[in-house]
Design a protein around this motif. Structure first.
Motif, PDB file in Angstrom:
ATOM      1  N   GLN A 142       0.813  -1.224   0.000  1.00  0.00           N
ATOM      2  CA  GLN A 142       0.000   0.000   0.000  1.00  0.00           C
ATOM      3  C   GLN A 142       0.850   1.279   0.000  1.00  0.00           C
ATOM      4  O   GLN A 142       1.165   1.834   1.050  1.00  0.00           O
ATOM      5  N   LYS A 147      -8.371  -6.259  -2.281  1.00  0.00           N
ATOM      6  CA  LYS A 147      -8.322  -7.346  -1.295  1.00  0.00           C
ATOM      7  C   LYS A 147      -8.579  -6.851   0.132  1.00  0.00           C
ATOM      8  O   LYS A 147      -9.130  -7.581   0.959  1.00  0.00           O
ATOM      9  N   ASN A 155      -1.823   1.067 -10.412  1.00  0.00           N
ATOM     10  CA  ASN A 155      -0.625   1.173  -9.588  1.00  0.00           C
ATOM     11  C   ASN A 155      -0.571  -0.149  -8.831  1.00  0.00           C
ATOM     12  O   ASN A 155      -1.240  -0.319  -7.826  1.00  0.00           O
ATOM     13  N   LEU A 156       0.178  -1.103  -9.392  1.00  0.00           N
ATOM     14  CA  LEU A 156       0.091  -2.486  -8.911  1.00  0.00           C
ATOM     15  C   LEU A 156       0.709  -2.673  -7.532  1.00  0.00           C
ATOM     16  O   LEU A 156       1.718  -2.037  -7.214  1.00  0.00           O
TER      17      LEU A 156
HETATM   18  N1  SAM Z   1      -4.471   2.609  -6.622  1.00  0.00           N
HETATM   19  C1  SAM Z   1      -4.090   3.141  -5.335  1.00  0.00           C
HETATM   20  C2  SAM Z   1      -3.170   4.320  -5.541  1.00  0.00           C
HETATM   21  O1  SAM Z   1      -2.562   4.395  -6.600  1.00  0.00           O
HETATM   22  O2  SAM Z   1      -3.082   5.142  -4.645  1.00  0.00           O
HETATM   23  C3  SAM Z   1      -3.429   2.102  -4.438  1.00  0.00           C
HETATM   24  C4  SAM Z   1      -2.261   1.349  -5.053  1.00  0.00           C
HETATM   25  S1  SAM Z   1      -1.352   0.401  -3.871  1.00  0.00           S
HETATM   26  C5  SAM Z   1       0.226   0.387  -4.676  1.00  0.00           C
HETATM   27  C6  SAM Z   1      -1.849  -1.280  -4.173  1.00  0.00           C
HETATM   28  C7  SAM Z   1      -3.292  -1.634  -3.830  1.00  0.00           C
HETATM   29  O3  SAM Z   1      -3.497  -3.020  -4.120  1.00  0.00           O
HETATM   30  C8  SAM Z   1      -3.689  -1.466  -2.382  1.00  0.00           C
HETATM   31  O4  SAM Z   1      -4.956  -0.871  -2.315  1.00  0.00           O
HETATM   32  C9  SAM Z   1      -3.750  -2.892  -1.836  1.00  0.00           C
HETATM   33  O5  SAM Z   1      -4.648  -3.053  -0.758  1.00  0.00           O
HETATM   34  C10 SAM Z   1      -4.207  -3.643  -3.056  1.00  0.00           C
HETATM   35  N2  SAM Z   1      -3.842  -5.074  -3.050  1.00  0.00           N
HETATM   36  C11 SAM Z   1      -2.745  -5.623  -2.522  1.00  0.00           C
HETATM   37  N3  SAM Z   1      -2.733  -6.948  -2.746  1.00  0.00           N
HETATM   38  C12 SAM Z   1      -3.858  -7.239  -3.433  1.00  0.00           C
HETATM   39  C13 SAM Z   1      -4.416  -8.438  -3.952  1.00  0.00           C
HETATM   40  N4  SAM Z   1      -3.796  -9.617  -3.809  1.00  0.00           N
HETATM   41  N5  SAM Z   1      -5.585  -8.365  -4.620  1.00  0.00           N
HETATM   42  C14 SAM Z   1      -6.231  -7.169  -4.778  1.00  0.00           C
HETATM   43  N6  SAM Z   1      -5.740  -6.005  -4.301  1.00  0.00           N
HETATM   44  C15 SAM Z   1      -4.583  -6.035  -3.645  1.00  0.00           C
END
Ligand code: SAM
Length: 288
Positions: free
Chosen positions: A41, A91, A132-133
């Motif tokens: 995050q 998630k 933003n993975l």
């Molecule tokens: N898009 C937002 C931003 O750019 O501010 C957040 C990007 S943050 C790098 C990655 C996001 O992916 C977080 O919200 C996190 O909770 C979510 N995430 C992490 N692992 C995940 C998974 N296995 N499946 C779905 N979402 C996931």
């Protein structure tokens, strides 16, 4: 303390934009959240990068967009604001009340669950991934996007090191299995590097925006398996990598010579066309 209203048309004037560090911190505090490192995050707090990803990714009216990890909904809102039809996978259930507020009225469909378990084959043709993975699963997700028939492109923020691997060609630093898979499915372009300060909290590594275009071509599973074995151990010769999965040395040498190469060649230096020639020169697919 005030917070931004979910007005999709205008993010300025009356309040700081959703992506501003002030708003991101305010949302986290008001909802009692702390960013979780193990979920990758790192929230975007740079409006220019946000717009660049949305623009380069092709978010526009009528376009189906898939986002992974909306977080606080900052990029998600930008995608919806541009008229795209957005599905986003998250998630972390703790984000539910935040997203209910920030995505209110946006028409975005939030799917709760692990992105690694999602069935990407159900996505409609022409789907564009823009995200933003979460870095800890970025390469696993990219492999899934490549395999999904409906996905035509993926414009994503990843660690710089992954962006370099995606766009490397044989002989370049970083070239390996991921690079080969990318070339076999289409192409990748590193659009720009993104400094750590574009995120809250700042990640430990530099990031990059990369755009992958998928041609719709799919390599055979046998060739993919062969490449996986061939490129498995960097710095080992192709011969040694193939010996490790059970191919006979004499057969390997003949196939490598048949492609006009020397026996000490390493797979990461070989163009894919020559790899295909070597593969064709082997009598059977790689044994299990
Ligand atoms: N898009 C937002 C931003 O750019 O501010 C957040 C990007 S943050 C790098 C990655 C996001 O992916 C977080 O919200 C996190 O909770 C979510 N995430 C992490 N692992 C995940 C998974 N296995 N499946 C779905 N979402 C996931």
């Amino acid at each position: 303390m005030t917070h931004p209203t979910p007005d999709l048309a205008a993010e300025t004037d009356h309040a700081a934009p959703l992506y501003s560090p002030r708003t991101v911190r305010e949302l986290l505090a008001r909802f009692g959240l702390r960013p979780t490192k193990s979920l990758g995050q790192n929230f975007l707090i740079d409006g220019n990068i946000l717009r660049l990803i949305a623009e380069a990714g092709g978010a526009a009216p009528g376009v189906s967009v898939l986002e992974i990890g909306p977080g606080l909904g900052v990029l998600t809102r930008e995608l919806a604001r541009r008229g795209a039809s957005v599905i986003t996978l998250e998630k972390d259930e703790r984000l539910r009340p935040v997203l209910e507020e920030t995505l209110e009225g946006s028409g975005v469909s939030v799917v709760w669950g692990d992105a690694l378990d999602y069935d990407y084959s159900q996505l409609p043709p022409g789907t564009r991934v823009i995200a933003n993975l979460p870095y800890y699963i970025s390469t696993a997700l990219l492999s899934r996007f490549m395999a999904a028939p409906g996905i035509v492109s993926a414009t994503v923020l990843v660690q710089r090191e992954v962006a370099v691997r995606l766009s490397a060609v044989p002989g370049q630093d970083g070239y390996g299995y991921l690079s080969a898979m990318t070339s076999l499915h289409g192409s990748a372009r590193l659009l720009r590097d993104v400094p750590k300060g574009a995120f809250y909290p700042a990640p430990e590594v530099t990031s990059s925006v990369v755009r992958l275009e998928f041609s719709g071509k799919r390599p055979t599973p046998e060739f993919v398996k062969f490449l996986e074995a061939a490129l498995h151990h960097r710095r080992k010769t192709l011969r040694n990598n193939l010996r490790l999965v059970g191919f006979d040395g004499v057969v390997i040498d003949a196939a490598i010579r048949g492609a006009g190469l020397g026996e000490s060649v390493r797979a990461e230096d070989i163009p894919l066309a020559s790899m295909a020639q070597i593969f064709a020169g082997l009598p059977v697919p790689a044994p299990d």
